[in-house]
Write an enzyme that holds these catalytic residues in place. Structure first.
Site, short mmCIF file in Angstrom:
data_model
loop_
_atom_site.label_atom_id
_atom_site.label_comp_id
_atom_site.label_asym_id
_atom_site.label_seq_id
_atom_site.Cartn_x
_atom_site.Cartn_y
_atom_site.Cartn_z
N ASP A 19 20.38 13.67 -32.22
CA ASP A 19 20.90 14.30 -33.42
C ASP A 19 22.36 14.64 -33.19
O ASP A 19 22.84 14.68 -32.05
CB ASP A 19 20.09 15.56 -33.74
CG ASP A 19 20.30 16.05 -35.17
OD1 ASP A 19 21.10 15.43 -35.89
OD2 ASP A 19 19.69 17.05 -35.55
N GLU A 24 0.81 -1.23 0.00
CA GLU A 24 0.00 0.00 0.00
C GLU A 24 0.84 1.27 0.00
O GLU A 24 0.36 2.34 -0.37
CB GLU A 24 -0.97 0.02 1.19
CG GLU A 24 -0.30 -0.11 2.55
CD GLU A 24 -0.25 -1.56 3.01
OE1 GLU A 24 -0.18 -1.78 4.21
OE2 GLU A 24 -0.28 -2.47 2.16
N ASN A 34 4.07 -13.45 5.08
CA ASN A 34 3.06 -13.27 6.14
C ASN A 34 1.72 -13.85 5.73
O ASN A 34 1.00 -14.43 6.55
CB ASN A 34 2.92 -11.79 6.47
CG ASN A 34 4.09 -11.27 7.28
OD1 ASN A 34 4.81 -12.04 7.91
ND2 ASN A 34 4.29 -9.96 7.26
N ASP A 62 11.70 17.10 -34.73
CA ASP A 62 11.98 16.05 -33.73
C ASP A 62 10.74 15.66 -32.94
O ASP A 62 10.77 14.69 -32.18
CB ASP A 62 13.05 16.53 -32.75
CG ASP A 62 14.41 16.70 -33.41
OD1 ASP A 62 14.74 15.86 -34.28
OD2 ASP A 62 15.12 17.66 -33.09
N ASP A 82 15.51 18.99 -30.49
CA ASP A 82 15.20 20.38 -30.15
C ASP A 82 14.40 21.10 -31.22
O ASP A 82 14.13 22.29 -31.08
CB ASP A 82 16.48 21.17 -29.87
CG ASP A 82 17.41 21.20 -31.09
OD1 ASP A 82 17.09 20.57 -32.11
OD2 ASP A 82 18.47 21.87 -31.00
N ASN A 108 0.73 -3.16 9.94
CA ASN A 108 0.94 -2.56 8.62
C ASN A 108 1.32 -1.09 8.72
O ASN A 108 2.16 -0.60 7.96
CB ASN A 108 -0.32 -2.71 7.76
CG ASN A 108 -0.51 -4.13 7.27
OD1 ASN A 108 0.42 -4.93 7.29
ND2 ASN A 108 -1.72 -4.45 6.85
N ASP A 124 4.70 0.22 7.23
CA ASP A 124 4.61 1.21 6.17
C ASP A 124 5.40 2.47 6.52
O ASP A 124 6.10 3.04 5.67
CB ASP A 124 3.15 1.59 5.92
CG ASP A 124 2.36 0.46 5.28
OD1 ASP A 124 3.00 -0.46 4.74
OD2 ASP A 124 1.12 0.49 5.33
#
Length: 907
Positions: free
Chosen positions: A365, A322, A706, A642, A638, A731, A735
């Protein structure tokens, strides 16, 4: 000086000569682009209801009101709320939202609130980072031009007046004047041109100025891929000369604006998208399968019904990484902020930083990247190829007096290169007095300086330099071996072959000749430049970018193959590569690859380094083929030409001074067009990806272990192995500790190879280490059972919950220390964020079960015997982790990535 003027009766236009323009020309009912090119100038002016004297003010105002301003379509900045909502489309965020809804449905409000908090934090971080990049980009947006010299009349009877008009007020039919340094304000058809050359690298990629002349239509022999010589396009700029043109397209109908319409096309999945989606769908399958299995197993073996639903949801949540959206966003945002602060690199799309780290092919290029877009003199030789400083000295005399006497507002780059080289060699052009000059003209491709030595009034010397073919055509004699001989056909052919060979080798040649004349009072003209003596050649090449060689070497060491896709001559590109230590191999010509597509095209380009004579479509096609072949591609460009390739690549890169449309279309904007900046950006991307990879390895293997243990305990025990509230607290602790991985310092080895998140590799990794983790959990169950049996008066469920809670946090801390990326080289003897987080995790795991909060969470302190047994389990678990990690790294080093696997770069 010769001036070209559009003349009726020229050859008809080839069918595809005007395909470079976009959209209709002029007001409704006017000529289309293809048709307008075939018309004579008079016919075109009649069709556009204009004339050589320009429009009246009333006509211009009426057309402006009817057709709108001459502005390039712009993209509205994306607001912060829209970016926030867009971040919700992340697959893991979607999974978390679904789990939050399910948790709320089963009244697990704590789990639902925690998950929603993580979603909000992740989306806020991501949208905030991209919003900051958007604000930085807004500061770079510049107008193509501000004003233009326009010829208009007050009314139909009034004479035309030239005045400066804002570019956005130009309309089709206006007559504009162009001079050196001017930006072309719209697409124009030349009516007159005087030595006009334009820089159009932004549109076509050509590094050298392109001659333009006034023609009624392009010649029938116009070669494929060449730009029409009588059209100038918005986005180009005048290098030399002057011209007068008729505006044939403005605003959205210009070729420049057509590139903006390419922006509407959505880029396909990037490397980041493919990796995250693959991992997400693998986990989604597990999560969809786990709750039904838990419910059915408990119902069949333990007679429990829907009361186990919260536990089943908690198991699914336990399998979910998560924190992944938060970790990914934090790691990428930190890397992007570091690049912006230290290197001036703007990452507009945060996932593009991961894509930078995954790049294994970089397409670019030549001009401005490998070279500095300016020539330098390599050598000067006589007709026999022997070094001859006299040739360079006279070429410098020509350059100096042409600039001085012709009063050119912008010196030509070739002249500047010649004068710089002559000055370095001690030549002095002022040893001659200047008399007259005929500056370079694209029609004759030569320049002439008329000089004399001080005190010698009986002779004038014409010093001529220019294109080899044109100078030789004006020569009748040849200086060789210190004497002059007649220039016969055989010698002429030999010199042309020699010049062609030098051009194929990547050099640009200037031929130098001289002729003596009797003094005259009148002016000199092109007709006087005849009967010359050919002296030799001055050879020039593009100046190399100072940092390019080192950057190319570092990129090669880090597994990035460089492909040079250029519109230049193949020999020029190959020479630049060789001079930089990049072996060009067989140079491909884009036109000869037209019959190849898909895997065949990718294989051909994969064997080569240079593809020359590339159009915008060729670049995009090559980049797309490489991506389809499984490469993660970056493209550095550029110009307008392109833009298709920028969108076709996994990550589009452009410098800050690129045309606005390229900056808008790129994912990453560099402070300057420098390969060193790209190398730093790639390194930063790989380090950020290394932290993301470490998080995924750690959390997925731990969570899988787990979940296996939960399923086994649920079937073996007469009570739930862990209460939903306990799962939630565990958790939350894990976390919070894992957030430190986003601030970890990976070892330098993590940047050695492309950092690719491969779902199959992850699946093998988490399966192997998840089984080890589950084995440790089952051993802990045995330790808990032994401790409960040996200790009287122990409440088995609450003691089991507390003991497993402590073991889970301690084993997860060990996993964080042992499996993170490049841990030994990165940490040394210093204490980093991961050490602090693991310490906090261990403190919580040991103290919470014996604190006053334990009864609230349904836990009671385990007996001392359990902690003794747990230390044995943890010691064996740590040894098993270290052994498996070493074996896994050795196998990966031999099988997939010899240098990068130990650091997890291929995970």
């Amino acid at each position: 000086m010769p001036e070209t003027t559009a003349v009726s009766g020229a050859n008809p236009v080839p069918p595809d000569a005007e395909a470079v323009c976009a959209g209709p020309v002029g007001p409704p009912g006017g000529a289309g682009t293809e048709e307008s090119a075939a018309l004579t100038s008079l016919q075109l002016m009649r069709r556009l209801d204009s004339g050589p004297r320009g429009l009246t003010e009333a006509e211009a105002e009426e057309r402006l009101a009817r057709h709108g301003e001459n502005t390039v379509p712009s993209w509205r900045p994306v607001s912060w709320p829209r970016r926030f909502l867009g971040a919700l489309r992340d697959p893991f965020t979607t999974v978390l939202l679904c789990l939050a809804l399910v948790s709320a449905a089963v009244a697990s409000w704590g789990t639902a609130c925690v998950i929603m908090t993580l979603v909000v934090v992740s989306c806020a971080l991501r949208s905030g980072g991209e919003h900051q990049a958007g604000r930085a980009m807004a500061a770079l947006r510049e107008m193509v031009a501000t004003t233009s010299s326009v010829q208009r009349r007050a009314d139909a009877e009034a004479p035309p007046q030239v005045r400066e008009v804002p570019v956005d007020q130009l309309v089709v039919g206006d007559v504009v004047r162009l001079g050196p340094g001017d930006l072309v304000p719209a697409d124009v058809r030349l009516l007159r041109a005087n030595g006009l050359t334009v820089h159009q690298a932004a549109l076509t990629g050509e590094s050298a100025p392109v001659p333009k002349r006034a023609l009624d239509a392009p010649p029938a022999a116009e070669r494929d891929g060449e730009e029409p010589p009588h059209l100038c396009f918005q986005g180009s700029s005048v290098a030399t000369g002057s011209g007068t043109g008729l505006v044939v397209a403005t605003g959205r109908d210009t070729r420049f604006a057509a590139a903006y319409r390419e922006r509407a096309r959505r880029r396909g999945e990037t490397a980041f998208d493919r990796s995250v989606h693959g991992i997400a769908w693998t986990l989604i399958r597990f999560m969809l399968l786990t709750p039904p299995l838990v419910l059915m197993a408990n119902a069949a073996l333990r007679g429990r019904g829907l009361e186990t639903l919260p536990f089943a949801v908690a198991v699914a949540v336990g399998l979910t990484p998560e924190m992944l959206p938060v970790i990914v966003t934090t790691a990428l945002a930190r890397g992007a902020a570091l690049l912006a602060r230290t290197s001036g690199v703007i990452v507009k799309r945060l996932p593009a930083l991961h894509d930078l780290g995954a790049i294994d092919v970089l397409c670019l290029d030549k001009t401005g990247t490998l070279t500095q877009d300016r020539p330098v003199v390599v050598r000067s030789v006589d007709p026999d190829g022997a070094p001859d400083p006299e040739v360079l000295r006279l070429a410098a005399v020509n350059s100096f007096w042409t600039i001085e006497l012709a009063e050119l507002p912008v010196p030509d780059a070739l002249d500047e290169a010649v004068l710089t080289a002559a000055d370095e060699r001690g030549a002095d052009p002022l040893e001659f007095d200047g008399i007259a000059a005929l500056p370079f003209d694209p029609a004759v491709r030569t320049s002439t300086a008329v000089v004399r030595r001080p005190g010698q009034h009986g002779s004038h010397t014409l010093v001529v330099k220019g294109a080899v073919e044109d100078v030789l055509a004006r020569c009748g004699r040849l200086r060789t071996g210190g004497r002059e001989v007649a220039l016969d056909a055989a010698a002429r052919e030999r010199l042309l072959r020699s010049a062609a060979a030098e051009a194929d080798g990547g050099l640009r040649l200037l031929a130098v000749a001289r002729g003596d004349r009797r003094p005259r009072l009148g002016t000199y003209s092109d007709a006087d430049v005849r009967g010359l003596t050919f002296l030799g050649f001055v050879a020039l090449s593009d100046a190399l970018a100072p940092s390019a060689a080192d950057a190319l070497r570092v990129l090669a060491e880090r597994g990035v193959a460089v492909k040079v896709l250029t519109g230049d001559h193949p020999g020029t590109a190959a020479r630049a590569c060789r001079d930089l230590g990049l072996e060009p191999g067989e140079v491909l010509i884009a036109g000869r690859l037209a019959g190849l597509d898909g895997p065949a095209l990718a294989e051909a380009v994969g064997r080569a380094t240079v593809v020359a004579r590339c159009t915008a479509q060729d670049k995009a096609r090559i980049v797309a083929a490489l991506r389809a072949a499984g490469h993660t591609t970056g493209f550095l460009g550029d110009g307008v030409n392109d833009l298709p390739a920028l969108h076709a690549a996994d990550v589009g890169i452009c410098p800050r001074d690129a045309v606005p449309v390229a900056r808008e279309g790129a994912d990453v904007v560099l402070a300057e067009k420098d390969l060193t900046a790209i190398e730093r950006a790639i390194t930063t991307g790989r380090l950020a990806s290394g932290n993301i990879s470490a998080y995924l390895r750690i959390t997925l293997s731990s969570n899988l272990g787990n979940v296996i243990a939960m399923l086994a305990a649920g079937l073996l025990l007469p009570f739930l192995p862990m209460l939903p509230a306990q799962v939630l607290v565990q958790n939350l602790c894990f976390d919070a500790a894992q957030l430190s991985l986003a601030f970890d310092r990976p070892a330098a080895g993590a940047a050695r190879r492309p950092a690719v998140l491969r779902p199959r590799v992850f699946l093998r990794f988490i399966t192997a280490f998840g089984v080890i983790n589950a084995t440790a959990d089952l051993a802990t169950f045995a330790a808990l059972a032994l401790a409960a049996r040996a200790t009287a008066g122990v409440d088995s469920p609450t003691m089991f919950h507390a003991g497993w809670f402590t073991e889970n946090l301690l084993t997860q801390g060990m996993v964080m220390l042992l499996l993170r990326t490049g841990r030994r080289a990165a940490e040394g003897r210093t204490v980093g964020p991961v050490h602090l987080a693991v310490t906090a995790l261990a403190v919580v795991g040991l103290l919470l079960p014996v604190s006053p909060l334990a009864p609230v969470l349904g836990m009671s302190a385990p007996p001392p015997l359990y902690y003794l047994l747990l230390s044995v389990v943890l010691t064996l678990y740590g040894a098993a982790l270290a052994f498996a990690r070493t074996r896994y790294a050795r196998r990966e080093r031999g099988a997939e990535a010899p240098e990068g696997a130990p650091d997890g770069s291929q995970l």
